[in-house]
Design a protein around this motif. Structure first.
Motif, PDB file in Angstrom:
ATOM      1  N   ARG A   1     -18.279 -94.883  22.246  1.00  0.00           N
ATOM      2  CA  ARG A   1     -17.939 -93.454  22.186  1.00  0.00           C
ATOM      3  C   ARG A   1     -16.669 -93.209  21.373  1.00  0.00           C
ATOM      4  NH1 ARG A   1     -21.063 -89.361  23.253  1.00  0.00           N
ATOM      5  NH2 ARG A   1     -21.757 -90.368  25.165  1.00  0.00           N
TER       6      ARG A   1
ATOM      7  N   PHE B   1     -16.048 -93.870  15.280  1.00  0.00           N
ATOM      8  CA  PHE B   1     -16.902 -93.115  14.349  1.00  0.00           C
ATOM      9  C   PHE B   1     -16.954 -93.843  13.016  1.00  0.00           C
ATOM     10  CE2 PHE B   1     -15.592 -90.031  17.417  1.00  0.00           C
ATOM     11  CZ  PHE B   1     -16.690 -89.195  17.578  1.00  0.00           C
TER      12      PHE B   1
ATOM     13  N   ARG C   1     -15.360 -84.811  20.837  1.00  0.00           N
ATOM     14  CA  ARG C   1     -16.342 -83.706  20.833  1.00  0.00           C
ATOM     15  C   ARG C   1     -16.274 -82.916  19.525  1.00  0.00           C
ATOM     16  NH1 ARG C   1     -14.774 -83.649  26.487  1.00  0.00           N
ATOM     17  NH2 ARG C   1     -16.563 -84.387  27.697  1.00  0.00           N
TER      18      ARG C   1
ATOM     19  N   GLU D   1     -18.269 -85.121  16.948  1.00  0.00           N
ATOM     20  CA  GLU D   1     -19.702 -85.320  17.185  1.00  0.00           C
ATOM     21  C   GLU D   1     -20.506 -84.150  16.631  1.00  0.00           C
ATOM     22  OE1 GLU D   1     -19.838 -86.079  21.421  1.00  0.00           O
ATOM     23  OE2 GLU D   1     -19.675 -88.239  21.099  1.00  0.00           O
ATOM     24  N   ASP D   2     -21.486 -84.481  15.825  1.00  0.00           N
ATOM     25  CA  ASP D   2     -22.365 -83.518  15.149  1.00  0.00           C
ATOM     26  C   ASP D   2     -21.601 -82.574  14.219  1.00  0.00           C
ATOM     27  OD1 ASP D   2     -24.844 -84.425  16.126  1.00  0.00           O
ATOM     28  OD2 ASP D   2     -24.450 -83.460  18.052  1.00  0.00           O
TER      29      ASP D   2
ATOM     30  N   ARG E   1     -23.194 -87.847  13.143  1.00  0.00           N
ATOM     31  CA  ARG E   1     -24.201 -87.646  14.177  1.00  0.00           C
ATOM     32  C   ARG E   1     -23.666 -87.963  15.569  1.00  0.00           C
ATOM     33  NH1 ARG E   1     -30.057 -90.199  13.040  1.00  0.00           N
ATOM     34  NH2 ARG E   1     -29.040 -92.160  13.645  1.00  0.00           N
ATOM     35  N   GLY E   2     -23.966 -87.089  16.516  1.00  0.00           N
ATOM     36  CA  GLY E   2     -23.444 -87.248  17.871  1.00  0.00           C
ATOM     37  C   GLY E   2     -24.069 -88.400  18.631  1.00  0.00           C
ATOM     38  N   CYS E   3     -25.329 -88.714  18.325  1.00  0.00           N
ATOM     39  CA  CYS E   3     -26.029 -89.701  19.159  1.00  0.00           C
ATOM     40  C   CYS E   3     -25.562 -91.132  18.914  1.00  0.00           C
ATOM     41  CB  CYS E   3     -27.534 -89.595  18.955  1.00  0.00           C
ATOM     42  SG  CYS E   3     -28.090 -90.070  17.302  1.00  0.00           S
TER      43      CYS E   3
ATOM     44  N   HIS F   1     -22.711 -91.715  16.376  1.00  0.00           N
ATOM     45  CA  HIS F   1     -21.442 -91.661  15.630  1.00  0.00           C
ATOM     46  C   HIS F   1     -21.563 -92.268  14.232  1.00  0.00           C
ATOM     47  CE1 HIS F   1     -18.724 -91.063  19.433  1.00  0.00           C
ATOM     48  NE2 HIS F   1     -19.757 -90.234  19.382  1.00  0.00           N
TER      49      HIS F   1
ATOM     50  N   TYR G   1     -16.757 -90.779  27.956  1.00  0.00           N
ATOM     51  CA  TYR G   1     -15.694 -90.048  27.251  1.00  0.00           C
ATOM     52  C   TYR G   1     -14.330 -90.360  27.862  1.00  0.00           C
ATOM     53  CZ  TYR G   1     -18.915 -86.936  24.714  1.00  0.00           C
ATOM     54  OH  TYR G   1     -19.857 -86.421  23.863  1.00  0.00           O
TER      55      TYR G   1
END
Lengths: 322, 432
Positions: free
Chosen positions: B163, B166, B358, B361-362, B376-378, B380, B431
């Motif tokens: 999490r 990135f 947050r 993400e996305d 991409r959030g799913c 990273h 998180y």
């Protein structure tokens, strides 16, 4: 592809990989055998030889390091590889003399650990000095196209692939590396085995005190031995440089294989260094062909087996008790 | 210190809080809240080892990013509306750097020192996926954010994703997708290929992806694939084996110094006379070291200064103004990732890591020179275009120009769903 060609390829690759280590190991071995000095800065001499070779032979563009920042956009005299083969050993011989006089001599009677610490420290200093001057970027050391060209004689082509019978294409320069190594090692062997200088050096290896008692100033042969060892490392840098790209870490990376070669062959023995280098090269090449995952481990295994069965190395003499 | 911060909570009001975020709203986590008025970034790059050249250029870009964050300039002025050029959230940005030595253990120790001793609020770095994966795992445990720089293994945002990390760089899977149609068109179908690959996380996933896409898309057949130890300097025997295999194509999955050596030795051995050579992932320092050996060899790069758009030109100019040299792809990644993080902090209004995560993400962006992208959030993983290049002959090379850009493969033709490919194995973790 036939078994014969497989074997020949392994043989050639093994000899070539071993050749550079032979050059380094002969130097290391005669210094260690004669002066009882453990020179961990031998790799630094190789590094100096490689950069000196670049300087004499080529004109290399620089985009990194202090030299580039100071406005030197390129580095080198561009006077040819043959010139490098002449000048670099002389230069590194001089470096070796200075190193013997101002560093090694003070440590001859001190423990091995002191010698290792001071020479390893020196090696790191040299490496970092080159990193500051040239940056971490690697420089291409292009293989010489031809050597020995003068006047109307175009010289001998030495780079690119050459078609060998049975084997097929093989990098031509690698054959030259084997040849140059063979000639140089033979010269050193003749010097040590068949000259008065060699006699004194060999006698000094067995019993330095007795040589002194006979009225011979052994410090002079010693400094020359150190210089010859250094010069061989310098030549190894020049001929080995074009086999890889060049950066400041090459001296450190080559040190362990060079010492392993000495260990396998036997300290103080030129023939042992040659045998050690050949065993080293052939083992690596054969393992890469048949069991790549073991290519690095295998070498240490062989060194361990040799040390367990013949602690003095394959051709090394047993230690003479005082 | 991360551990102490975690124990003391966010109760005091000594300038912590991370700007904007109230202490009650955001409890202490990792190195949040920041004490004093300076936020420290940790840049963990290889300053020795086979990827040292890449690390040196990354560090230049990181330092430039910090300068622009504090003083304005570059993309801070032109491309990042979220950034003011007056620090981040009223905090002056400072930085520390470390040497990973291209070794996962040393990298972890170095990053740990930055987190524990220097109170780094964010770590960035890479050059070696093994290093990036090790450090991002540490950062997840310490609740400190990691902005990946140069890491190309599928596992970074695949099975080893976390999490707190990135990745802007594309991965080996996307390289395979981008390269396969290009080399199929160039060399034809029904060919046999032989692979050499660096024996660690990146090389292994790189090898697997090349096998998958060269087989499925190009219609080629793999004859053999051989692992080589990271840091090998002499590839001659490996290359002899490849040459005698009868394959039509040799794929060299080596990078950095290793890639320069294997390419150059392949050319010296005349392998290019018998086989086509592909080097899936290239960069500029590597091409510079290999010299003329890269001529005609296809591969992908993270980014290249020749990519013709405003952010690319501006970054190239800013870097040239500062260092009088053309930036490499790894440098662009380092600069972009630092600014991406800082901008996310500004949007979040706090350095509190879950809020910054947050914000990333996305997140959709179009300001770092690679066209429209989504982080991409799913998993990273940035969804972005991939440049396919071909090496130039020595006579056409100049400082900063080593490749001909053959194709910028659109992100629409690349990638995979959140439940497919490497992402199928990704579980990001918590998180907080």
């Amino acid at each position: 592809m036939s078994l014969l060609s497989d074997v020949l390829v392994i043989l050639l690759n093994g000899l070539q990989q071993g050749a550079i280590y032979v050059l380094l190991a002969v130097g290391l071995s005669i210094i260690l055998g004669t002066l009882k000095f453990v020179n961990f800065a031998h790799g630094a001499l190789y590094l100096i030889g490689t950069y000196a070779g670049l300087f004499v032979a080529l004109n290399v563009p620089l985009s990194n390091g202090k030299l580039a920042e100071w406005g030197f956009s390129s580095f080198g005299l561009d006077i040819g590889f043959f010139a490098a083969l002449i000048f670099v050993p002389i230069f590194v011989f001089g470096v070796g003399l200075l190193m013997e006089r101002y560093l090694a001599r003070a440590f001859y009677d001190r423990p091995d650990t002191d010698q290792i610490l001071v020479t390893f420290g020196l090696a790191i200093v040299v490496q970092e000095l080159f990193r500051v001057l040239f940056g971490s970027n690697s420089l291409p050391f292009e293989q010489p196209e031809r050597i020995l060209s003068f006047g109307s004689f175009a010289g001998l082509p030495v780079s690119g692939p050459i078609a060998l019978p049975i084997v097929g294409n093989f990098p031509q320069w690698r054959l030259w590396v084997i040849g140059i190594t063979a000639v140089l090692v033979a010269l050193v062997y003749l010097l040590v085995e068949y000259t008065d200088f060699g006699l004194v050096v060999r006698a000094g290896t067995r019993d330095a005190e007795m040589v002194r008692l006979l009225g011979i100033k052994i410090t002079r042969p010693y400094i020359v031995v150190f210089g010859i060892g250094a010069a061989l490392a310098g030549v190894a840098g020049v001929v080995g440089g074009p086999l890889n790209v060049v950066n400041p870490t090459i001296g450190t990376n080559i040190l362990v294989p060079a010492f392993l070669t000495v260990v396998i062959g036997g300290v103080g023995s030129i023939a042992g260094a040659v045998l050690g280098g050949i065993v080293f090269g052939l083992t690596t090449a054969a393992l890469v062909s048949f069991a790549p995952a073991w290519s690095q481990v295998g070498l240490y295994a062989i060194a361990a087996i040799v040390l367990l069965t013949r602690p003095q190395g394959l051709l090394g003499d047993e230690e003479v008790s005082p | 210190m991360a551990g102490l911060a975690g124990c003391t909570g966010g109760g005091d009001d000594s300038g912590g809080g991370g700007g904007g975020g109230g202490d009650d709203e955001y409890p202490a986590l990792g190195n949040f809240p920041i004490e004093g008025d300076t936020a420290t970034f940790g840049f963990n790059v290889p300053q020795s080892g086979p990827y040292a050249s890449e690390g040196e250029d990354e560090l230049r870009a990181y330092e430039l990013a910090v300068k622009h964050l504090n003083e304005g300039g570059g993309w801070v002025d032109s491309q990042f509306d979220d950034l003011s050029g007056d620090g981040v959230l009223d905090y002056t940005i400072d930085h520390v750097d470390g040497d990973t030595a291209t070794d996962a253990d040393q990298a972890r120790q170095s990053a740990s020192g930055m987190i524990q001793r220097d109170d780094a609020i964010m770590i960035s770095g890479g050059s070696s996926s093994a290093v990036a994966i090790a450090v991002q795992g540490l950062c997840q445990n310490e609740k400190v954010m990691f902005m990946c720089c140069l890491t190309h293994s599928n596992d970074t945002t695949g099975k080893d994703c976390v999490r707190y990390s990135f990745r802007e760089m594309f991965n080996a899977y996307m390289t395979g997708q981008a390269l396969a149609p290009v080399v199929r068109d160039a060399y034809g179908e029904d060919l046999q290929f032989y692979q050499l690959y660096a024996d660690y996380s990146w090389g292994q996933t790189q090898q697997a992806s090349m096998e998958q896409f060269m087989t499925d898309v190009a219609g080629w057949e793999q004859i053999e694939s051989v692992a080589t130890p990271l840091g090998t300097s002499d590839y001659s025997t490996y290359l002899s084996e490849a040459q005698s295999s009868g394959a039509d194509v040799l794929i060299l999955n080596h990078y950095g110094l290793d890639g320069a050596n294997s390419m150059q030795q392949a050319i010296d051995a005349g392998i290019d006379e018998d086989m086509e050579i592909i080097v899936p992932l290239y960069n500029r320092p590597m091409a510079e070291a290999a010299g003329g050996a890269i001529e005609g060899i296809y591969g992908t790069v993270a980014w290249d200064s020749q990519i013709d758009n405003t952010p690319s030109q501006e970054f190239t100019q800013a870097f040239r103004d500062e260092y009088d040299r053309t930036p490499s792809g790894p440098a662009q990644l380092a600069y972009a990732q630092t600014l991406q993080y800082a901008a996310a902090v500004e949007r979040a209004g706090t350095f509190y890591p879950p809020e910054v995560i947050r914000q990333l993400e996305d997140y959709e962006y179009d300001n770092i020179g690679m066209g429209a992208e989504t982080m991409r959030g799913c998993d990273h993983q940035a969804q972005r275009d991939v440049p396919v290049v071909q090496g130039l002959p020595a006579s056409e090379q100049s400082e900063g120009t080593y490749f001909n850009i053959v194709n910028i493969t659109s992100r629409d033709d690349l990638g995979y769903a959140c439940d497919a490919g490497p992402a199928a194995e990704c579980e990001l973790g918590s998180y907080e």
